[in-house]
Design a protein around this motif. Structure first.
Motif, PDB file in Angstrom:
ATOM      1  N   ASP A 125       5.547   4.033  -1.624  1.00 51.82           N
ATOM      2  CA  ASP A 125       5.562   4.378  -3.045  1.00 51.82           C
ATOM      3  C   ASP A 125       6.787   5.190  -3.456  1.00 51.82           C
ATOM      4  O   ASP A 125       6.987   5.469  -4.640  1.00 51.82           O
ATOM      5  N   THR A 126       7.638   5.567  -2.500  1.00 50.64           N
ATOM      6  CA  THR A 126       8.865   6.298  -2.818  1.00 50.64           C
ATOM      7  C   THR A 126      10.096   5.388  -2.823  1.00 50.64           C
ATOM      8  O   THR A 126      11.193   5.841  -3.152  1.00 50.64           O
ATOM      9  N   GLN A 174       9.728   6.003   5.704  1.00 56.32           N
ATOM     10  CA  GLN A 174       9.569   6.413   4.309  1.00 56.32           C
ATOM     11  C   GLN A 174       8.314   5.778   3.709  1.00 56.32           C
ATOM     12  O   GLN A 174       7.987   4.615   3.992  1.00 56.32           O
ATOM     13  N   ARG A 175       7.593   6.538   2.870  1.00 55.26           N
ATOM     14  CA  ARG A 175       6.407   6.001   2.200  1.00 55.26           C
ATOM     15  C   ARG A 175       6.813   4.911   1.217  1.00 55.26           C
ATOM     16  O   ARG A 175       7.833   5.006   0.530  1.00 55.26           O
ATOM     17  N   GLU A 227       4.338   1.598   9.228  1.00 56.43           N
ATOM     18  CA  GLU A 227       2.878   1.459   9.251  1.00 56.43           C
ATOM     19  C   GLU A 227       2.437   0.161   8.582  1.00 56.43           C
ATOM     20  O   GLU A 227       1.544  -0.540   9.078  1.00 56.43           O
ATOM     21  N   TYR A 233       0.859  -1.180   0.000  1.00 52.28           N
ATOM     22  CA  TYR A 233       0.000   0.000   0.000  1.00 52.28           C
ATOM     23  C   TYR A 233       0.900   1.236   0.000  1.00 52.28           C
ATOM     24  O   TYR A 233       1.486   1.595   1.024  1.00 52.28           O
ATOM     25  N   GLY A 234       1.009   1.879  -1.154  1.00 51.47           N
ATOM     26  CA  GLY A 234       1.985   2.934  -1.349  1.00 51.47           C
ATOM     27  C   GLY A 234       1.891   4.106  -0.412  1.00 51.47           C
ATOM     28  O   GLY A 234       2.904   4.760  -0.115  1.00 51.47           O
ATOM     29  N   GLU A 235       0.683   4.410   0.097  1.00 50.60           N
ATOM     30  CA  GLU A 235       0.518   5.582   0.964  1.00 50.60           C
ATOM     31  C   GLU A 235       1.031   5.346   2.389  1.00 50.60           C
ATOM     32  O   GLU A 235       1.167   6.289   3.167  1.00 50.60           O
ATOM     33  N   MET A 236       1.305   4.087   2.729  1.00 51.41           N
ATOM     34  CA  MET A 236       1.804   3.773   4.071  1.00 51.41           C
ATOM     35  C   MET A 236       3.318   3.923   4.140  1.00 51.41           C
ATOM     36  O   MET A 236       4.024   3.776   3.135  1.00 51.41           O
ATOM     37  N   THR A 237       3.827   4.169   5.338  1.00 45.86           N
ATOM     38  CA  THR A 237       5.276   4.091   5.565  1.00 45.86           C
ATOM     39  C   THR A 237       5.631   2.630   5.794  1.00 45.86           C
ATOM     40  O   THR A 237       4.749   1.777   6.002  1.00 45.86           O
TER      41      THR A 237
END
Length: 236
Positions: free
Chosen positions: A131-132, A128-129, A93, A86-90
């Motif tokens: 998706d990055t 860090q998220r 998380e 899930y890209g929006e999570m760190t």
């Protein structure tokens, strides 16, 4: 012990898996080797519980996938080829999210996450998220999320696909270390992974198990060469 008995799976007229049987014990690593479309990913998905077989059985230490799927899945960990993050999570998380899904007790979550962060060398990207992250780090996070529950059987579909040489080396090292006390199955068409990970060769060809033997024995099929042996078996 993982026991696979007479598995079959069809997709319409396509016979993806045809009467495949084998067993693996604790401490064994097996490489599902085969061409694209050979049926190895389908076989892995059946063993993971993601797909249902048309016929046959899969058991882990006597726990039957068909009869007690929940108990069976608690013994497995599956990392798909396609990212499931899930890209929006760190990173932190996501690992906490997975730990809760796997019903790890609250008092053990911090300890478990700390352990996998160290194993996968993820401490520097903890906040860090997803998706990055680079593809290599995403692979590490996916593997870390599965190792949280210390599954008896670890299933990996193309675990080094698209990674650079250093990232591949890191992933292979982690896999080999985990395999010392667990059962690991890797699905791949990459011969370099097969050479590096060693263990047992389960060669799937046109939906059938065409070979089941040690890497050393399999290479003797043709000039003690893995590629030549692969060609000889699959061209029959």
């Amino acid at each position: 012990m993982l026991t696979v008995k007479n598995l079959c799976k069809n997709f319409g007229a396509i016979k993806a898996v045809q009467d495949i049987s084998f067993s693996l014990k604790k401490g064994e690593t097996a490489v599902l080797l085969g061409e694209n479309g050979a049926g190895k990913s389908t076989l892995l998905r059946i063993i993971s519980g993601y797909l249902e077989a048309d016929a046959g059985d899969v058991l882990i230490n006597g726990t039957d996938l068909r009869q007690d799927k929940t108990a069976y899945l608690q013994k497995t960990g599956y990392v798909q080829e396609i990212s499931s993050l899930y890209g929006e999570m760190t990173v932190c998380e996501f690992l906490e999210f997975v730990a809760n899904i796997r019903k790890i007790t609250p008092e053990r979550i911090a300890e478990k996450i700390k352990t996998v962060l160290q194993q996968l060398e993820l401490e520097n990207v903890l906040i860090q998220r997803l998706d990055t992250l680079s593809k290599g780090f995403k692979k590490r996070v996916e593997l870390a999320s599965v190792l949280l529950a210390e599954p008896e059987v670890l299933l990996l579909d193309e675990p080094t696909e698209g990674l650079d040489p250093l990232q591949k080396e890191t992933i292979r090292k982690i896999i080999k270390n985990y395999a010392k006390e667990h059962i690991v199955i890797i699905s791949t068409h990459a011969l370099e992974d097969t050479e590096a990970l060693g263990g047992r060769i389960l060669l799937v060809h046109q939906g059938k198990l065409a070979a089941d033997e040690s890497l050393r024995s399999f290479k003797k099929v043709a000039k003690n060469d893995l590629l030549a042996s692969f060609k000889k078996v699959t061209e029959v």
